[in-house]
Every structure is written in structure tokens, then in C-alpha cells.
Design a protein around this motif. Structure first.
Motif, PDB file in Angstrom:
ATOM      1  N   TYR A 236       1.560  -3.406  10.149  1.00 56.58           N
ATOM      2  CA  TYR A 236       1.154  -2.103   9.618  1.00 56.58           C
ATOM      3  C   TYR A 236       0.650  -2.213   8.175  1.00 56.58           C
ATOM      4  O   TYR A 236       0.711  -1.256   7.409  1.00 56.58           O
ATOM      5  N   GLY A 237       0.136  -3.370   7.838  1.00 52.07           N
ATOM      6  CA  GLY A 237      -0.356  -3.585   6.485  1.00 52.07           C
ATOM      7  C   GLY A 237       0.714  -4.189   5.600  1.00 52.07           C
ATOM      8  O   GLY A 237       1.726  -4.710   6.073  1.00 52.07           O
ATOM      9  N   ILE A 238       0.515  -4.105   4.303  1.00 53.05           N
ATOM     10  CA  ILE A 238       1.480  -4.653   3.358  1.00 53.05           C
ATOM     11  C   ILE A 238       2.817  -3.945   3.539  1.00 53.05           C
ATOM     12  O   ILE A 238       2.863  -2.726   3.708  1.00 53.05           O
ATOM     13  N   SER A 239       3.914  -4.730   3.525  1.00 56.96           N
ATOM     14  CA  SER A 239       5.194  -4.121   3.875  1.00 56.96           C
ATOM     15  C   SER A 239       6.313  -4.396   2.879  1.00 56.96           C
ATOM     16  O   SER A 239       7.422  -3.897   3.051  1.00 56.96           O
ATOM     17  N   SER A 240       6.026  -5.198   1.867  1.00 55.99           N
ATOM     18  CA  SER A 240       7.087  -5.602   0.947  1.00 55.99           C
ATOM     19  C   SER A 240       6.630  -5.455  -0.504  1.00 55.99           C
ATOM     20  O   SER A 240       5.547  -5.918  -0.867  1.00 55.99           O
ATOM     21  N   ILE A 241       7.462  -4.824  -1.315  1.00 55.61           N
ATOM     22  CA  ILE A 241       7.147  -4.674  -2.735  1.00 55.61           C
ATOM     23  C   ILE A 241       7.036  -6.043  -3.401  1.00 55.61           C
ATOM     24  O   ILE A 241       6.134  -6.291  -4.211  1.00 55.61           O
ATOM     25  N   SER A 242       7.945  -6.950  -3.058  1.00 59.15           N
ATOM     26  CA  SER A 242       7.926  -8.273  -3.693  1.00 59.15           C
ATOM     27  C   SER A 242       6.644  -9.027  -3.349  1.00 59.15           C
ATOM     28  O   SER A 242       6.050  -9.687  -4.211  1.00 59.15           O
ATOM     29  N   LEU A 243       6.200  -8.925  -2.088  1.00 62.15           N
ATOM     30  CA  LEU A 243       4.948  -9.582  -1.701  1.00 62.15           C
ATOM     31  C   LEU A 243       3.750  -8.880  -2.344  1.00 62.15           C
ATOM     32  O   LEU A 243       2.767  -9.519  -2.714  1.00 62.15           O
ATOM     33  N   ALA A 244       3.832  -7.561  -2.458  1.00 66.47           N
ATOM     34  CA  ALA A 244       2.756  -6.813  -3.116  1.00 66.47           C
ATOM     35  C   ALA A 244       2.630  -7.240  -4.577  1.00 66.47           C
ATOM     36  O   ALA A 244       1.526  -7.417  -5.097  1.00 66.47           O
ATOM     37  N   GLU A 245       3.766  -7.413  -5.244  1.00 68.23           N
ATOM     38  CA  GLU A 245       3.748  -7.830  -6.641  1.00 68.23           C
ATOM     39  C   GLU A 245       3.188  -9.243  -6.805  1.00 68.23           C
ATOM     40  O   GLU A 245       2.523  -9.551  -7.784  1.00 68.23           O
ATOM     41  N   ALA A 246       3.472 -10.096  -5.821  1.00 66.75           N
ATOM     42  CA  ALA A 246       3.041 -11.496  -5.930  1.00 66.75           C
ATOM     43  C   ALA A 246       1.622 -11.722  -5.433  1.00 66.75           C
ATOM     44  O   ALA A 246       0.886 -12.547  -5.987  1.00 66.75           O
ATOM     45  N   ASN A 247       1.226 -10.974  -4.388  1.00 69.57           N
ATOM     46  CA  ASN A 247      -0.039 -11.286  -3.721  1.00 69.57           C
ATOM     47  C   ASN A 247      -0.975 -10.106  -3.524  1.00 69.57           C
ATOM     48  O   ASN A 247      -2.069 -10.284  -2.990  1.00 69.57           O
ATOM     49  N   GLY A 248      -0.565  -8.903  -3.929  1.00 71.44           N
ATOM     50  CA  GLY A 248      -1.384  -7.744  -3.616  1.00 71.44           C
ATOM     51  C   GLY A 248      -1.516  -7.613  -2.112  1.00 71.44           C
ATOM     52  O   GLY A 248      -0.525  -7.673  -1.383  1.00 71.44           O
ATOM     53  N   TYR A 249      -2.754  -7.463  -1.643  1.00 72.49           N
ATOM     54  CA  TYR A 249      -2.995  -7.403  -0.195  1.00 72.49           C
ATOM     55  C   TYR A 249      -3.317  -8.778   0.393  1.00 72.49           C
ATOM     56  O   TYR A 249      -3.479  -8.910   1.595  1.00 72.49           O
ATOM     57  N   HIS A 250      -3.425  -9.789  -0.457  1.00 74.68           N
ATOM     58  CA  HIS A 250      -3.731 -11.133   0.020  1.00 74.68           C
ATOM     59  C   HIS A 250      -2.543 -11.707   0.802  1.00 74.68           C
ATOM     60  O   HIS A 250      -1.388 -11.358   0.547  1.00 74.68           O
TER      61      HIS A 250
END
Length: 277
Positions: A80-94
């Protein structure tokens, strides 16, 4: 695979985006590790076959982590797209590095010589020009070449399709559901309050640019996850899609069970081949 348009879920559970539960169809989907073991067993058989022609065969080898992976095509962390704040902080949508794998190990096999191509593919490809009875280094090329022989040894048939079809159909059909459309609107409004204009949570994934995320992309991805959780997007979408899967599984249970038995037997043959290679 028609699904009733009025399908609705009462009181869907609240689910954090980073904690998506297993989907019903996952019990039928092949695991990454199982596919990797089949591919590894096929590679070993091809190597032995090619060696019989005094030729070598090189192919990327799977890591132990891949061979043991329980991941599957449901792709919960990114479904369902980006799902984690920690991953968002580290990688954005990548995609994070662990999703991309080790590219140094995933290089394509070296270019094959004409003889190696003939023995590898045999008469499967008319452009290679192999005919029944053709030889290389004094030995007759098997039907379908060494790759075809490996498939016969493992008894590889077209892989199970029903589980994968349900996995794909439920994802597409769920997006047409009124409840899901409504929570998309709620999520979109939340994103708009933060200055972002997206209609669905999948839209940002189509606009990824560059090899690494910009600060603006990271900010958008963080807002995305927060908005998902604030409107319970994952909980509602998961509940609706799971109900769609349950209905499709009930209609196709016999085929799913038959597919699973065939696939499990193939995995056992592959594992046995690897154990003796």
C-alpha cells in the motif's frame, strides 16, 4: 472473478501501516526462498549437463538469506505504498538497499560462446539453429538443451497461477471498493493539509526520481505514513482486500490446493537435488 460491488466491511480493525497482518492468500503463495531453491537446483543440473559437453555454465548464486526467505508476492511492506516512518526518514519513497539486493551478486551470466548457447538452449530457440541429433564435442544435445533437461529432471511445470492471480485481482478490485475509495479521499485530504496533492497512496510511487531521496521527498513520505495511520487507511484497505480474497479463495479452493501440492512436491525435489549436489 466478479466481486459484488456492494462488498463492505463493518468496523475494520485499526492497523498501523508498518504492521500489516498476513493476507489470506499468503498461505498459497510461493515463498521467495522456495523459488530460489528451485532456481538453484536447476542451475546445478545445468552445470552438470554442460560439464558433460566439456563446457562451463555460470549463473548468479542466491544468498543463504534468499534461500531461507519467507517473503512472498503479497509484498506487505510496500503493498500500500510507504509504510514505515523509519524507512521514510531513511529512503523517502525509494526502495531500501535490502529490497534491491546485492547487485554485485546479481550480475548476469557472462556472454556464452556459440557452443555454450547451443548446449544450453538446444532446440527451444529456432534462432540458435539446433536440430535433433546435433552434437557438440561429440555428444548429442538433449531436447531443449541442458536447460530443458533440468526442467524435466525437476519436473517443472507452469508454476501455480491461481494464487498469484487472486493476489493481483484482489489488489486491483479493492481499489474500486467504495470504502477504500473513501479512505483514499480522507488520506488525500490529510496530505493536502501538509501541502501535497495526491489522489491515492500509490501516486507518489510513480513520481520517484533519481537514485536517492531529496529532503522534500523524505518530508512527503513521512507525511504519507502519518496520514495513513491517522485515517486508518491500512486497516480499512486490508480488511476489504482480505474479504475479497476470502471470497475468491472459497470459489477456487480445489485449484489452490492442487496447485499447492504440486508446488510443494517441486520444492522437495529441488531441495533433494541441492542436498546431493
Amino acid at each position: 472473478m466478479a466481486i459484488p460491488e456492494g462488498l463492505a466491511v463493518s468496523d475494520p480493525s485499526i492497523v498501523k501501516s508498518s504492521e500489516t497482518p498476513p493476507f489470506p492468500i499468503e498461505r498459497y503463495l510461493p515463498k521467495v526462498g522456495e523459488d530460489a531453491r528451485i532456481a538453484a537446483a536447476s542451475t546445478e543440473l545445468i552445470k552438470k549437463c554442460m560439464a558433460g559437453f566439456q563446457l562451463q555454465y555460470q549463473a548468479p548464486s542466491a544468498s543463504p538469506e534468499t534461500l531461507d526467505s519467507d517473503e512472498n508476492g503479497a509484498n506487505r511492506p510496500r503493498r500500500y505504498g510507504i509504510s514505515s516512518i523509519s524507512l521514510a526518514e531513511a529512503n523517502g519513497y525509494h526502495l531500501p538497499k535490502e529490497f534491491l539486493g546485492d547487485k554485485t551478486k546479481a550480475q548476469l551470466a557472462p556472454h556464452m560462446s556459440e557452443a555454450e548457447q547451443k548446449v544450453f538452449i538446444g532446440d527451444q530457440d529456432p534462432l540458435v539453429g539446433v536440430k535433433a541429433g546435433d552434437k557438440v564435442n561429440g555428444k548429442v544435445i538433449p531436447q531443449g538443451g541442458c536447460s530443458g533437461e533440468a526442467q524435466r529432471r525437476l519436473n517443472i511445470k507452469p508454476r501455480q497461477r491461481m494464487a498469484e492471480k487472486i493476489n493481483n485481482v484482489s489488489f486491483v478490485r479493492s481499489q474500486e471498493n467504495p470504502q477504500v475509495k473513501k479512505v483514499f479521499q480522507d488520506w488525500s485530504s490529510c496530505m493536502a493539509n501538509s501541502g501535497y496533492s495526491y489522489k491515492t497512496p500509490l501516486d507518489p510511487l510513480e513520481k520517484i526520481v533519481g537514485s536517492s531521496p531529496t529532503p522534500a521527498e523524505i518530508s512527503a513520505a513521512k507525511a504519507d505514513v502519518k496520514c495513513k495511520d491517522s485515517v486508518n487507511l491500512t486497516g480499512i484497505w486490508f480488511a476489504v482486500e482480505s474479504k475479497i480474497q476470502d471470497e475468491l479463495i472459497a470459489r477456487n479452493e480445489e485449484t489452490l490446493n492442487s496447485d499447492s501440492k504440486e508446488f510443494d512436491a517441486l520444492v522437495r525435489r529441488a531441495s533433494n537435488e541441492l542436498a546431493t549436489s
